[in-house]
Motif scaffolding. Sequence first.
Motif, short mmCIF file in Angstrom:
data_model
loop_
_atom_site.label_atom_id
_atom_site.label_comp_id
_atom_site.label_asym_id
_atom_site.label_seq_id
_atom_site.Cartn_x
_atom_site.Cartn_y
_atom_site.Cartn_z
N GLU A 1 0.81 -1.23 0.00
CA GLU A 1 0.00 0.00 0.00
C GLU A 1 0.85 1.28 0.00
OE1 GLU A 1 -2.40 -3.29 1.67
OE2 GLU A 1 -1.75 -1.90 3.20
N HIS B 1 -0.35 0.65 11.61
CA HIS B 1 -0.90 -0.71 11.58
C HIS B 1 0.07 -1.65 10.87
CE1 HIS B 1 -2.25 1.51 8.05
NE2 HIS B 1 -2.26 0.38 7.39
N HIS B 2 0.93 -1.09 10.01
CA HIS B 2 2.00 -1.88 9.39
C HIS B 2 3.23 -1.87 10.28
CE1 HIS B 2 0.52 -1.24 4.96
NE2 HIS B 2 -0.20 -2.14 5.62
N GLU C 1 1.22 -6.88 9.72
CA GLU C 1 0.11 -5.97 10.06
C GLU C 1 -0.69 -6.59 11.20
OE1 GLU C 1 -2.06 -3.60 7.01
OE2 GLU C 1 -3.70 -4.93 7.44
N HIS D 1 -1.16 -10.35 6.52
CA HIS D 1 -1.48 -9.33 5.54
C HIS D 1 -2.30 -10.01 4.47
CE1 HIS D 1 -0.97 -5.71 3.01
NE2 HIS D 1 -1.06 -5.16 4.20
#
Length: 496
Positions: free
Chosen positions: A306, A448-449, A333, A350
């Motif tokens: 992302e 969050h990552h 994640e 993920h």
Amino acid sequence: MIDLSPYRIWFVTGSQHLYGPAAIEQVRAHTQHVVDALARSKHIPVPIEYKAVATTPDEIYNVCLDANNSKNCVGLIFWMHTFSPAKMWGAGLAALKKPFLHLHTQFHRDIPWATIDMDFMNLNQAAHGDREFGYMVSRMRLNRHVVVGHWASADVQNEIGAWTRVACAWNDSQQLNVARIGDNMRHVAVTEGDKVQAQMVFGYSVNGFGVGDVVRVIDAVSESEVNDVIHEYEINYRVAEPLQRGGAQHEALRDAARIQVGLRRFLEQNRFNAFTDTFQDVHGLKQLPGVGVQRLMEEGYGFAAEGDWKTAALVRALKVMGAGLDGGTSFMEDYTYHLNEGNMQVLGAHMLEICPTIADGKPSLEIHPLGIGGKADPVRLVFNTRSGPALNASVIDLGNRFRMILNTVDVVPPQEPLPKLPVARAVWIPQPNLKTAAAAWIYAGGAHHTAFSQSVTPGQLQMFADMANVECVTIDKHTNVNDFKKELRWNEVACS
Ligand code: MN
């Protein structure tokens, strides 16, 4: 792919001429002895080289300039065997651009109670010589790592080795090119940031490419290259039946292999050691890269999804630190929770891209639909993660500075099989517990990552943050939320 062998650490001992040539000769011999021992140590991954017993401001200045100009030198170790008046060090330290470790040791381990005299005392005075040096470094507000103890002990050599790995990662970061294939996932905040500032602070540069630039390389991949990769899959993984030769979805496996080869070639041609993609920009790709990204991470490439270039660069740094060690490093994640009071856990995963270096056992290669992205079903490796201690790390851009956030965790086996979950995953209990850790993480603004690692320690990431001179907060078994909030509030003043 990650090769630490070209790297060197320089060892420089400080002294002065007050003691006469015989004493300096003795210091030199002791230094050589210590360097030889460290160079042989199995705890230290790169050679330590004796560079100088520096006794004048000129010698100190010159060795610091030489270190700056040496491509292989990733850091220096300083030790004041005798007293070395620290104003001699001012010019050299001001010029020095490489990280350094201050080794606070002495040649003898035990005090020779029966024979000790003033000659011995004058020759072996690191106990106060190193304090004089420490004052100067603190006065100059320079970051460094201080290691205390006898040079022959495994504990000291371990700490030097851990720091050496960080110095290698820091050196790698100065030349790191991150490819951002496609832009950011639309509207996502935490994956954004100031790339110019990141280059000034961490060294790495981030540049964007249209996915078409990669598709062109993928389309040129030959059938025999695809065959070679499929052969590797067959050796390393349990290949699900529909993907096997003659299976209904074997063509999808060939597409995935082609993407892997092309992606790798694109990165190699442009000297990228980290990259991002995004499921919202996969024009021309038949499927979102899954197994290809997983294999590239396994090779040592940094990756995050992302468009998250900060996490991609962080994954790469952790992979350099952990090169050759047991335990892996992956993009990760926090996905969903088990909120059963008394046994609260995190399920990390993920959509596809978890690195098989953390796999427990042989991964299986599977194909399943992906609810988002609107492409063909992607092929991915599915596995559980080895149990044991690990950490999650995040770097965020606070607008005026970067902050690193760490959380130590304990990976546990899933309580039950997860027969319907079509992705690689890790189940962990954050320290001190999920309730405190998640609150602290959220107060700190952690993403969050994360970069998830079972080979790198929180201490090493603290060293890395020190080399970059960025704020670093740790959530571990000692954390309580009230004190942590105070630390964040105080850092707001201290780090701005
Ligand atoms: Mn994500």
